[in-house]
Scaffold this motif. Structure first.
Motif, mmCIF file in Angstrom:
data_model
loop_
_atom_site.group_PDB
_atom_site.id
_atom_site.type_symbol
_atom_site.label_atom_id
_atom_site.label_comp_id
_atom_site.label_asym_id
_atom_site.label_seq_id
_atom_site.Cartn_x
_atom_site.Cartn_y
_atom_site.Cartn_z
ATOM 1 N N GLY A 90 -2.718 -3.915 -6.189
ATOM 2 C CA GLY A 90 -1.590 -3.333 -5.856
ATOM 3 C C GLY A 90 -0.928 -2.390 -7.052
ATOM 4 O O GLY A 90 -0.082 -1.552 -6.742
ATOM 5 N N GLY A 91 -1.476 -2.466 -8.275
ATOM 6 C CA GLY A 91 -0.989 -1.839 -9.181
ATOM 7 C C GLY A 91 -0.179 -2.639 -9.911
ATOM 8 O O GLY A 91 1.120 -2.160 -10.952
ATOM 9 N N GLY B 158 5.679 -1.844 -6.923
ATOM 10 C CA GLY B 158 4.483 -1.614 -8.697
ATOM 11 C C GLY B 158 4.708 -0.475 -9.006
ATOM 12 O O GLY B 158 4.903 0.548 -8.286
ATOM 13 N N GLY B 159 2.694 -0.570 -9.214
ATOM 14 C CA GLY B 159 2.067 0.384 -9.929
ATOM 15 C C GLY B 159 1.864 1.334 -8.642
ATOM 16 O O GLY B 159 1.336 2.389 -9.236
ATOM 17 N N GLN B 192 4.495 0.623 -13.915
ATOM 18 C CA GLN B 192 5.743 0.494 -12.587
ATOM 19 C C GLN B 192 6.671 1.810 -13.229
ATOM 20 O O GLN B 192 7.833 1.213 -13.686
ATOM 21 N N VAL B 394 3.635 -7.966 -6.438
ATOM 22 C CA VAL B 394 3.262 -6.742 -7.055
ATOM 23 C C VAL B 394 3.139 -6.128 -8.553
ATOM 24 O O VAL B 394 4.046 -6.863 -8.755
#
Lengths: 91, 395
Positions: A90-91, B158-159, B192, B394
């Protein structure tokens, strides 16, 4: 020869290659030849019965072989196989 | 001899066909386009339902977008019937062949007791904030109203979630919910971007709320500071229009998928690995769901998350923005959302590859024999085995 696109997550097991030309006239033959050349890929692509693992999808020219003829799906020299494993990042 | 206003109106009335409000109402359901040519302030005070608004001052420049077919039937109205008659003559000059003016205008329409409505209005600040949206005919004030009334849930700040929520907030999505139980870590900040150095150690939901508030006070931010599980997923997703999946584990992705299918909420899915991303839209029962695509999860060693494998920081940025784009399309009913199609983005090649996905008739979540239609009880399906100890963080 058909072209096989190796996804990033499997590249280490394919000698770091991103794309390979593999001999074969069906998806099954190509996967067989691919896993013979790079045995580390075998467990990741195939079950012990020799069928495709359900967490990896194989597409021939953009279409999922599960809805074609699975491993019997014919492939020609100009066809591209894409291996699409599930990714969770999910990064 | 100088032409007077009266002369002009005589000429116009002789060349323009007029209909009464009664006739206009009868024609209303027959494919005729009703165009209100009054000024914006007049429109804002009320208009005929289903009318479109093309102020007379912009008639020539905007009518082609609003009514592309020059032979389509059009009824114009203004407040009393004068401006619409003048506008009808103008449209005839532009080649429109079936234009009539509604005599008596909106005043007569309203005074005779016909239905009318007040449009959604924006404050002057909102008009300025969303002006670039308002200029796009496909969005406009109706679209902006939809966005302001929409609710989007992001799983993970998150990202993927960071850029997505910033742009969704900027776009004026009225309610943004975020599910995340983690805290901001220094190693998050390479990608992020909703968080900041000074908020290291803060809860991600608090950090994100602060950034969203600073960007757009129109947005109601709902913090769900908890881990998404089978037990709370139904409660968490209820009431949202679209969900963005930006989690780091298969377990969470399956839990979310099953609940979203049951609740019939579309999920915009993305995942990333190093230089690559995958993106698709799971619209329950219209296209495939996550289980149709991946019936089983891979063993953990085959699918490391970003905290193990690494990721080029901009890649989740790109994918998160594509998620936000798909979410806006779904909310606005625009274009062709990525339903039944999966996009692979390869940052190294600068390439996008599109794959066709299908619904699996045997899918345990959404297939024909699925145990969980929309009415089925919220019972978790057997989940493909995933490594124990994974959490929905995340990273």
């Amino acid at each position: 020869m058909p072209t096989v696109r190796i996804p990033p997550v499997l590249r280490t097991q394919a000698g770091g290659q991103k794309q390979l030309q593999i001999l074969g006239t069906t998806v099954g033959e190509v996967i067989q030849a691919l896993t013979s050349a790079h045995p580390a890929l075998r467990d990741q692509l195939l079950t012990t019965d020799g069928t495709l693992n359900r967490f990896v999808n194989v597409f021939v020219n953009g279409s999922d072989v599960r809805y074609l003829q699975e491993l019997e799906t014919p492939v020609g020299d100009s066809d591209t196989l894409i291996l699409l494993p599930a990714m969770a990042g999910g990064g | 001899m100088t032409k007077t206003y009266s002369d002009l109106m005589r000429e116009v009335r002789a060349s323009v066909r007029e209909v009464s409000p009664t006739e206009a109402e009868l024609l209303g359901g027959t494919g005729v386009t009703l165009v209100d040519v009054r000024e914006s302030t007049e429109w804002d005070e009320g208009h005929v339902p289903d009318a479109i608004h093309v102020p007379r001052g912009f008639l020539e420049s905007r009518i082609e977008a609003a009514v592309p077919d020059r032979d389509a039937p059009v009824i114009l109205y203004c407040a009393g019937g004068v401006r619409s008659a003048l506008a009808a003559r103008q449209l005839a000059e532009l080649g429109y062949t079936d234009v009539v003016s509604m005599a008596g205008g909106f005043q007569q329409w309203k005074s005779e007791g016909r239905s009318w409505q007040r449009p959604f209005t924006l404050t002057p600040e909102q008009k300025q904030r969303y002006s670039r949206h308002l200029l796009i005919p496909e969005v406009g004030i109706e679209g902006q109203a939809k966005l302001l009334g929409s609710k989007v849930l992001l799983i993970g700040a998150g990202g993927l979630g960071s850029p997505a929520m910033l742009y969704l907030a900027a776009a004026g999505v009225g309610t943004i919910g975020v599910v995340d139980f983690d805290t901001v870590d220094l190693s998050n900040l390479q990608r992020q971007i909703v968080h900041s150095t000074e908020r290291i150690g803060h809860k991600k939901t608090d950090s994100a709320a602060e950034a969203i508030r600073a960007l757009n006070p129109d947005v109601r931010f709902v913090a769900h500071e908890e881990m998404l599980t089978d037990d709370n997923v139904e409660r968490l997703i209820t009431g949202y229009d679209v969900i963005l999946d930006g989690t780091d584990t298969f377990e969470t992705r399956y839990t979310l998928n099953d609940a979203a299918v049951r609740a019939r909420i579309p999920v915009v899915h993305a995942s990333v690995f190093r230089f690559e991303g995958q993106l698709t839209v799971f619209q329950p029962f219209e296209g495939p769901c996550y289980r149709c695509l991946y019936p089983t999860a891979p063993p953990p060693e085959l699918a490391p998350g970003c905290s193990v494998a690494g990721v080029l920081g901009v890649v989740p940025g790109t994918m998160g923005l594509l998620q936000a784009t798909e979410a806006l399309k779904v909310l606005l009913g625009l274009g062709e959302p990525l339903i039944g199609r999966l996009l692979i983005y390869d940052a190294l090649d600068s390439s996008f590859t599109e794959l066709t996905l299908r619904r699996d008739p045997a899918c345990p979540a959404c297939g024909s024999g699925a145990a969980m239609g929309a009415d089925a009880p919220a019972r978790p399906l057997a989940r493909p085995s995933v490594a124990s100890g994974q959490t929905a963080g995340v990273s």
